[in-house]
Structure formats: C-alpha cells, structure tokens
Enzyme design. Structure first.
Site, PDB file in Angstrom:
ATOM      1  N   CYS A   1       0.832  -1.206   0.000  1.00 49.42           N
ATOM      2  CA  CYS A   1       0.000   0.000   0.000  1.00 49.42           C
ATOM      3  C   CYS A   1       0.866   1.256   0.000  1.00 49.42           C
ATOM      4  O   CYS A   1       0.987   1.968   1.003  1.00 49.42           O
ATOM      5  CB  CYS A   1      -0.953   0.020   1.190  1.00 49.42           C
ATOM      6  SG  CYS A   1      -2.234   1.269   0.975  1.00 49.42           S
TER       7      CYS A   1
ATOM      8  N   CYS B   1      -5.411   2.159  -5.290  1.00 50.24           N
ATOM      9  CA  CYS B   1      -5.003   2.827  -4.056  1.00 50.24           C
ATOM     10  C   CYS B   1      -5.982   3.958  -3.775  1.00 50.24           C
ATOM     11  O   CYS B   1      -5.918   5.006  -4.433  1.00 50.24           O
ATOM     12  CB  CYS B   1      -3.580   3.372  -4.199  1.00 50.24           C
ATOM     13  SG  CYS B   1      -2.972   4.156  -2.687  1.00 50.24           S
TER      14      CYS B   1
END
Length: 450
Positions: free
Chosen positions: A201, A379
C-alpha cells in the site's frame, strides 16, 4: 459519517447482487512437476502458505474446485486483519477492533488449518516443512506469505515505539500510537516517512499525512504544525494523472515534501529522526519532531529469500500474466510476496485471485493458462476525513478506472467506499472467493456509457 446500512442500500445493493452472480472465466496450464514427493505425514491436493488476504481467498476458491478436505492453509496467527483500514485507525476515524477477526472464523469451513510457520520449501520434492518439524506434501502449492516488516533496519527501532510522539500504521502494535501522537501534538514538526524498499500500500505513508493535516485544522493546531513528507522516492506518486492531483493538494495545504530522503535512525528519547540523502550517500540530516509516522523498510519473508522459488531479490518468481511459477508449474504465487511489477495492495490481490483461480482450473485439466493479469491495482488515496482520490492503474501505470467520472478528483463517495463498502466486500465476498476485482464493473459502466 453515512451509516453502512445507507451505503449498502439502493444501487449499492444491486451492485452486490451483480457481484455475487460473477461467473467463471477461462484460464490455463502446463505439464506438472508432480512426480517426486516427500515421505510426508500429511498430503493435500492444494496447499496454501499464508492466511492473509491472498491465502484465505484462494483457499475458498480451491475448496469449491477440489473439496474442502483436499485443501490446507499453513498460518500461525490467531487473528486475521483487514489492514487497509489501519490508515483510518491511525487517524482516529475507525476503531482497531473493527479491523480484526479470529483466523478460525475466516478459514473456509472444512479446510484444514495448520497452525504453524513455514520453515522451508522444497518444490523439487513437492513438500514444505513447518517450524514444528511437520512435513507436508502437495500436488499444487499456492504461496501467499505476504511481506515482512523490517523496523529493526532503522537504528533505534522497534524499541523507539516505547516512547511517545511516534507511531506506524503498518503494525497492529503501533497503529494506535499514531492516533495518540496525533492527539498529543502541540507544536513543531509532524514528519511522515517512506522507505527505500518496496512496500505494501504505497499510498498509505502519505494518506496519514493528509489526515493529520485535516485533524490539525479541525483542532485549531494547523498554524503550529510544520508538516513534512520525507520520501526516498523521486516523485509523489507513480501515475502521472494522480501525481498531478496530489501535487495540487500539497501546494494548497502548504505541505513540505523532501524527495530522496531515507529514514535511517530514530532517536526517540530526543525526538529526533535521521535521514540519508539518497542522491548523496553518506550525507545525513537530523530533524526534530513533535510527531513521527514511520513506514518501515519491507522485504520478502525470510523463509522465501533463500528458497528455490525465489528470484534474486527474494520474491516468489511468477509469470506476471498467469501467476504460475516460472520454474515449478505446480507452484503459484499471489500478493505481496511475489515479484509482480505492480503496487502491492489488497485490491491487486482481489484481481489476482480471479486470474489465478482460472489459471489453476486449466492447469488441473492439463491445459494452458489463457486469462492474463494486466497488473490491475488500486489505491484509495485518502486526502481528508471525507475525501478520497481513487487511483486505479495497470502494469504500465495507465489509469484503469472503474467509474464513469474523473477519479483524480477528491470525492466523498470514494471515501465512503473506502471506509465502509470495501471492508464489507472484503469480509463477505473476497475472503469467500467471490470478488475478483472490478473488471466486470468497468465493462458494465463503460457499456452503459457507449
């Protein structure tokens, strides 16, 4: 905040109904490396290493293919966490308790849970060994061991987390320390870091910066906060469209970004952080901080680094389109532990799971994999307590957007999706093997627009 029951009504309810009706697609195989086998005490048709998002998802899918009694998961942890929500936990917008459930509750029913760590992989003999000495053989192996957090590679950590003013959203042990540091902030530097390694991430290190800035504004502390993002990278984001949007936000909110700065030491007792200039190795700079958020260096799990399944860097060496191992055709990889050249996210795992499911289906029939993974990843860039830029892209850093609007704009709807809808999808669809990413939705929306 809009309650989940509202988010899940109307068009969202129809959306989930559509998701549940997703049908299988085509995929394929090679001649298998299944001749040799260990004198194992246990044998499974499909053995899954790792009980994170990729492992549980694939176990659920394999259960439907070969039967629960023929599938096993090797995983030592007693609790399973939905880690994407930790960004909001660190900012006080969600409770840590909402992110975890007992591992036993997410293991597909009937699938064997081997509560141990993987100690060794022996793909030439189609077996693995656990840390308690158990040898397990398999016909097909799925490696989903995730990524390793290496806080200890920063001098002064992890012991520095015993001090106040420092936290990290990447660990269940330190995410609440971020929220405490944010609440306790009085005046000075609030520093956010990005390491000189691959990370999972990759947007999270800056998401907490935007949330912190919003919190300081909300609590009347913004004028006393010097907000600094020290990143080892040379750009704010790897996809131009979203990078330009983020750069505008950075300028508007008076945030400082220092590129090519890598955190190498934390002096928590003095509230000092030491950064190396990657453009001038050996040159360091000391920053004092009132708040420090650390994104740790990361690496492949140690058990993989010297394994026959790893590439030179230690990642599981898979074909980037089929997720099949390049040397061992009955071995597959998914998620953060692989060398797939895309951003390591839960959304990527969801997309990969659908591809891998179809790959294995055809391989079990001794056919060639056909369905190709395009590197899809996502994302949700949280830019405040009610706004998200939803970045979606492929291997080539080309935007691959799901919705029929410009996703580089900050939107409340995307925040609600991040905060409420995605956890619902994760626990109720993805971990049960029914969510393979939004490719189906993209086709639906784009057909509707044509």
């Amino acid at each position: 905040m809009t309650p989940l029951v509202t988010v899940m009504s109307g068009p969202h309810a129809r959306l989930f109904a559509c998701l549940l009706r997703l049908g299988p697609q085509q995929v394929g195989s090679l001649q298998l490396h299944t001749g040799a086998s260990c004198a194992a005490r246990s044998h499974y048709e499909v053995l899954v290493l790792g009980g994170g998002s990729g492992g549980i998802t694939m176990a659920a899918r394999m259960k439907r293919k070969v039967g629960a009694e023929n599938v096993a998961i090797v995983e030592p942890s007693e609790r399973h966490f939905y880690q994407p929500i930790w960004t909001l936990v660190g900012a006080g917008a969600k409770q840590l308790s909402s992110s975890g459930r007992p591992t036993a509750s997410v293991i597909p029913s009937g699938v064997e849970w081997i509560k141990a760590k993987v100690a060794e992989l022996n793909p030439d003999k189609n077996c693995i060994q656990t840390d308690n000495g158990k040898e397990i053989s398999y016909k097909y192996l799925i490696i989903a061991l995730g990524i390793q957090l290496d806080y200890e590679k920063i001098k002064g950590l992890p012991e520095g987390f015993a001090h106040p003013k420092i936290g990290s959203n990447y660990s269940v042990k330190t995410v609440e320390k971020t929220w405490k540091a944010l609440q306790d902030f009085k005046e000075g530097n609030a520093i956010f870091t990005f390491p000189n390694t691959p990370v999972k991430c990759a947007g999270a290190p800056q998401k907490i910066m935007y949330l912190s800035e919003a919190y300081f504004r909300k609590t009347g502390k913004r004028s006393k906060a010097n907000i600094i993002f020290n990143t080892s990278l040379g750009t704010i984001f790897g996809v131009k469209k979203y990078a330009e949007a983020l750069e505008e936000i950075i300028q508007e909110r008076n945030l400082t970004v220092n590129y090519k700065q890598n955190l190498i030491e934390v002096r928590a007792d003095k509230q000092e952080a030491v950064f190396e200039n990657l453009d001038k190795p050996g040159e360091t700079q000391v920053f004092s901080y009132e708040m420090l958020h650390v994104t740790p260096p990361m690496s492949p799990p140690d058990v993989l680094k010297t394994s026959p399944v790893a590439d030179a860097a230690g990642w599981v060496d898979v074909d980037k389109e089929t997720l099949q191992h390049k040397k061992y055709p009955n071995v597959f990889g998914i998620g953060d532990c692989t060398n797939l050249p895309t951003s390591k996210t839960a959304a990527a795992v969801a997309a990969q799971s659908g591809i891998l499911d179809r790959t294995i289906s055809l391989i079990m029939k001794n056919q060639t994999p056909m369905k190709k993974y395009d590197g899809y990843t996502s994302c949700p860039l949280v830019t405040g307590y009610n706004s998200v830029i939803l970045a979606e892209f492929d291997y080539t850093a080309r935007p691959l957007e799901t919705f029929p609007f410009d996703q580089s704009k900050e939107r409340l709807s995307m925040y609600l999706m991040k905060a409420d809808m995605m956890p619902f999808l994760y626990w109720n669809l993805m971990l049960r093997g029914y969510w393979g990413g939004p490719a189906f939705l993209r086709k639906l929306f784009h057909l509707g627009m044509s």
